[in-house]
Design a protein around this motif. Structure first.
Motif, PDB file in Angstrom:
ATOM      1  N   LYS A  29      -3.969  -0.553  -6.057  1.00 43.02           N
ATOM      2  CA  LYS A  29      -3.784   0.505  -5.062  1.00 43.02           C
ATOM      3  C   LYS A  29      -2.297   0.804  -4.924  1.00 43.02           C
ATOM      4  O   LYS A  29      -1.448  -0.033  -5.210  1.00 43.02           O
ATOM      5  CB  LYS A  29      -4.329   0.072  -3.693  1.00 43.02           C
ATOM      6  CG  LYS A  29      -5.807  -0.228  -3.680  1.00 43.02           C
ATOM      7  CD  LYS A  29      -6.598   1.030  -3.868  1.00 43.02           C
ATOM      8  CE  LYS A  29      -8.079   0.737  -3.824  1.00 43.02           C
ATOM      9  NZ  LYS A  29      -8.883   1.885  -4.139  1.00 43.02           N
ATOM     10  N   LEU A  74      -3.984   4.807   7.700  1.00 45.09           N
ATOM     11  CA  LEU A  74      -3.402   3.483   7.458  1.00 45.09           C
ATOM     12  C   LEU A  74      -3.652   2.521   8.625  1.00 45.09           C
ATOM     13  O   LEU A  74      -3.252   1.356   8.559  1.00 45.09           O
ATOM     14  CB  LEU A  74      -1.897   3.603   7.215  1.00 45.09           C
ATOM     15  CG  LEU A  74      -1.462   4.452   6.027  1.00 45.09           C
ATOM     16  CD1 LEU A  74       0.054   4.531   5.959  1.00 45.09           C
ATOM     17  CD2 LEU A  74      -2.022   3.895   4.738  1.00 45.09           C
ATOM     18  N   LEU A  77      -5.323  -0.616   7.624  1.00 48.96           N
ATOM     19  CA  LEU A  77      -4.813  -1.251   6.408  1.00 48.96           C
ATOM     20  C   LEU A  77      -4.137  -2.565   6.755  1.00 48.96           C
ATOM     21  O   LEU A  77      -3.311  -2.634   7.671  1.00 48.96           O
ATOM     22  CB  LEU A  77      -3.813  -0.332   5.696  1.00 48.96           C
ATOM     23  CG  LEU A  77      -3.173  -0.921   4.440  1.00 48.96           C
ATOM     24  CD1 LEU A  77      -4.228  -1.107   3.350  1.00 48.96           C
ATOM     25  CD2 LEU A  77      -2.066  -0.020   3.945  1.00 48.96           C
ATOM     26  N   ILE A  79      -2.725  -5.610   4.247  1.00 55.70           N
ATOM     27  CA  ILE A  79      -2.584  -6.131   2.891  1.00 55.70           C
ATOM     28  C   ILE A  79      -2.389  -7.638   2.945  1.00 55.70           C
ATOM     29  O   ILE A  79      -1.496  -8.138   3.625  1.00 55.70           O
ATOM     30  CB  ILE A  79      -1.406  -5.456   2.171  1.00 55.70           C
ATOM     31  CG1 ILE A  79      -1.629  -3.948   2.125  1.00 55.70           C
ATOM     32  CG2 ILE A  79      -1.225  -6.032   0.777  1.00 55.70           C
ATOM     33  CD1 ILE A  79      -0.415  -3.157   1.715  1.00 55.70           C
ATOM     34  N   ILE A 131       1.581  -3.719   8.348  1.00 57.60           N
ATOM     35  CA  ILE A 131       0.448  -3.461   7.446  1.00 57.60           C
ATOM     36  C   ILE A 131       0.216  -4.585   6.442  1.00 57.60           C
ATOM     37  O   ILE A 131      -0.677  -4.480   5.606  1.00 57.60           O
ATOM     38  CB  ILE A 131       0.608  -2.117   6.686  1.00 57.60           C
ATOM     39  CG1 ILE A 131       1.864  -2.107   5.825  1.00 57.60           C
ATOM     40  CG2 ILE A 131       0.557  -0.950   7.638  1.00 57.60           C
ATOM     41  CD1 ILE A 131       1.956  -0.928   4.873  1.00 57.60           C
ATOM     42  N   ASP A 161      -6.988  -4.438  -3.884  1.00 62.97           N
ATOM     43  CA  ASP A 161      -8.075  -4.493  -2.900  1.00 62.97           C
ATOM     44  C   ASP A 161      -8.530  -5.919  -2.645  1.00 62.97           C
ATOM     45  O   ASP A 161      -8.954  -6.250  -1.549  1.00 62.97           O
ATOM     46  CB  ASP A 161      -9.289  -3.717  -3.424  1.00 62.97           C
ATOM     47  CG  ASP A 161      -9.292  -2.290  -2.950  1.00 62.97           C
ATOM     48  OD1 ASP A 161      -8.462  -1.939  -2.114  1.00 62.97           O
ATOM     49  OD2 ASP A 161     -10.147  -1.527  -3.435  1.00 62.97           O
TER      50      ASP A 161
END
Length: 187
Positions: A29, A74, A77, A79, A131, A161
């Motif tokens: 991504k 976002l 989101l 990560i 994030i 992902d």
């Protein structure tokens, strides 16, 4: 020799490498963000009353919070996989440049060799904690300095992902157990 690897082990390792490559290819991504603030180097932490603080970091956190309010996609989101980051800092063109030098600077022919240092600029990426679990998951980073009539910070973040490496998954799960009740790391 040191690990006593046999031919069968080499085949297994090659299969694991191929599997990781395929997972990375399939789950890659990319996010690009632009922050219209004047880039500054992040100062070293200072000792205040009973605590340490970073003098100018709040500006970056506020900027990220504003960005996330504007970009609702976002909002969720988070990560928690290995990632790579490309940071481009566009500093204000110095007023003492001649007209043709300003044009060359905007065209990225003349680059900034003045302060702030690249590493102090890179510390501004801490704002991405909004994030991502922690900046320790960044495995590759590039920081570049340019001049522009429109000062800004451009961030390109590459991530996956899913965790493509079993070792990462175990390590991050262990850290998450030490985190807060939302499953986020406490940093």
């Amino acid at each position: 020799d040191k690990l006593n690897i046999k031919d069968k082990d080499i085949n297994d390792i090659n299969n694991i490498i191929e599997d990781i490559k395929q997972k990375r290819k399939k789950n890659k991504k990319k996010i690009s963000m632009v922050f219209y603030i004047v880039p500054e180097g992040i100062a070293r932490p200072r000792k205040g009353r009973n605590r340490f603080y970073v003098p100018n970091i709040q500006k970056f956190y506020d900027c990220m919070d504003d960005y996330l309010k504007q970009h609702k996609e976002l909002k969720d989101l988070y990560i928690n996989t290995e990632c790579k980051i490309d940071l481009r800092y566009y500093l204000k063109i110095p007023s003492d440049m001649k007209k043709y030098e300003k044009i060359l600077a905007e065209l990225k022919v003349i680059r900034s060799i003045k302060k702030p240092d690249w590493d102090n600029l890179g510390k501004g990426s801490d704002m991405l904690h909004r994030i991502m679990s922690d900046d320790s998951i960044i495995v590759d980073a590039r920081v570049r300095k340019f001049y522009s009539f429109k000062p800004r910070i451009e961030v390109t973040l590459f991530y996956y992902d899913v965790n493509c490496v079993e070792y990462y998954e175990k390590y991050l799960n262990k850290l998450m157990r030490k985190g807060d009740n939302k499953g986020r790391l406490i940093v």
